[in-house]
Design an enzyme around this catalytic site. Sequence first.
Site, PDB file in Angstrom:
ATOM      1  N   SER A 353      27.633   4.897  69.317  1.00  0.00           N
ATOM      2  CA  SER A 353      29.048   5.203  68.789  1.00  0.00           C
ATOM      3  C   SER A 353      29.006   4.870  67.179  1.00  0.00           C
ATOM      4  O   SER A 353      28.230   5.338  66.324  1.00  0.00           O
ATOM      5  CB  SER A 353      30.069   4.533  69.384  1.00  0.00           C
ATOM      6  OG  SER A 353      31.443   5.140  69.218  1.00  0.00           O
ATOM      7  N   ASP A 364      20.361   9.485  56.778  1.00  0.00           N
ATOM      8  CA  ASP A 364      20.286  10.645  56.275  1.00  0.00           C
ATOM      9  C   ASP A 364      20.120  10.412  54.600  1.00  0.00           C
ATOM     10  O   ASP A 364      19.607  11.176  53.951  1.00  0.00           O
ATOM     11  CB  ASP A 364      21.589  11.234  56.491  1.00  0.00           C
ATOM     12  CG  ASP A 364      21.545  11.898  57.680  1.00  0.00           C
ATOM     13  OD1 ASP A 364      20.484  12.036  58.426  1.00  0.00           O
ATOM     14  OD2 ASP A 364      22.507  12.561  58.101  1.00  0.00           O
ATOM     15  N   LYS A 378      25.995   8.540  71.413  1.00  0.00           N
ATOM     16  CA  LYS A 378      27.322   9.006  71.644  1.00  0.00           C
ATOM     17  C   LYS A 378      27.588   9.526  70.460  1.00  0.00           C
ATOM     18  O   LYS A 378      28.352   8.708  69.485  1.00  0.00           O
ATOM     19  CB  LYS A 378      27.780   7.668  72.100  1.00  0.00           C
ATOM     20  CG  LYS A 378      29.325   8.150  72.474  1.00  0.00           C
ATOM     21  CD  LYS A 378      30.205   6.512  72.902  1.00  0.00           C
ATOM     22  CE  LYS A 378      31.874   6.964  73.157  1.00  0.00           C
ATOM     23  NZ  LYS A 378      32.482   7.074  71.876  1.00  0.00           N
TER      24      LYS A 378
END
Length: 450
Positions: A353, A364, A378
């Site tokens: 999460s 990224d 999740k």
Amino acid sequence: MDENQAYFDNISGMGPGPDGTRGGKPPRRDRGSGKGLFLIGLITGISGALLILAVCYLGIYIQSAVESGQNMAQSAQRAAGGEVSFLEDSAIDGDVLKKMQTIENTIDNYFYLHDVSDEEIRDGIYKGMLQALDDPYSEYYTAEELTELMEQTEGIYYGIGAYVGQDTATGLPKISGVIAGAPAEEVDLRANDLIYEVDGVSTYGLSLTEAVSLIKGPENTDVTLTIVREGEADYLEVKVTRRKVETPTVEYQMLEDGMAYIQLTEFDDVSVKQFENALADVRKAGMKGMILDLRANPGGSLSAVVDMARMILPEGMIVYTEDKSGKRSEYTCDGKKELDVPLVVLVDMNSASAAEIMAGAIKDYELGTLVGTTTFGKGIVQQIIPFRDGSAVKVTISAYYTPKGNNIHGLGIEPDVVCEFDGEAYYGSEKRLDNQLEKAKEVLKDLMGQ
């Protein structure tokens, strides 16, 4: 979940077999007269059929009587001007309400084990509506349960000092991590232990909130957990004494060669300031590189992880969400506090999460190197919606995406450097050798040019 019940009932041959015996092997029966068995079977069959007919007739009679009484009550209500109205598209219409009342009367007349209050029946109805969504993250909270949840986000509660998530393969609650010095650590509970029973009550089919409420309780009381642990041939019975637990969501220290180590165990309201203080302290101590440990971090508040990400990320997107109507909400960073030293992030299968939001953004932007194993996966967001009576529902409202537009739900985030945790080396020695942490140090030293 049903297909997993058989697996857990038959671990090491300890589960009930087809005939209800332990181990699954039917008892031996002596051979007798075939004619005698036939006559006995014929008589038994006729008696059983008559009994079934009698029970069916009794059930029809009771339902007719109940529905007759309900129809009289509704007629009286209409006569008094109290007509009940329903929304056109609502699942709850007059027929549904009538059936709910029929079930309630059946419970009142026949349920044997204990008395059930009107409040328990109502709460069961509300919980059932959320369970119908078939989403383990959507659930109903009573006023008491909501209060407990809010207290936990403040970092203090009474329990065993373990982080508990839900295992996707089995549906059972799973310990994702333990708090240092807490009761769970003292009795050697471990990450990835599956909680099969709490004080003899099966956790199978319970929501995470229901399972956790069984584990938590008054201070200085005992709770016995039945544990399924990988590598063990049988269930483990572990007794734990509950205590007041203050959750240290951020821990940090300086390691050798100017390496700072910061562990985030949850993203709660109290975590934001703790993380800010930790960063300030390690910078003052001459940090040359940082290890950010997100292992066993089950997530937490979206606002908390966004605030904490703004303390280390470059300018740009942190995360964005999309709801069922396609509405997009973006969370960005101005980059004024971007981390200026090499970074390694530790992740594992219990990083979930909000922890994945942080790890995904770091990956990224290529701000750091991820070490460990693939994360939980999740990629959806829940919101707690309170009601006037103090209760609330938590529902899944959107999916989230990393800065590059990746939705990791059901997939997780793969590390840049794969390193499986060596449980035997950690739990089998007093030194508690953490091979993943050692690998992170090795990778960070390379990044630091040492």
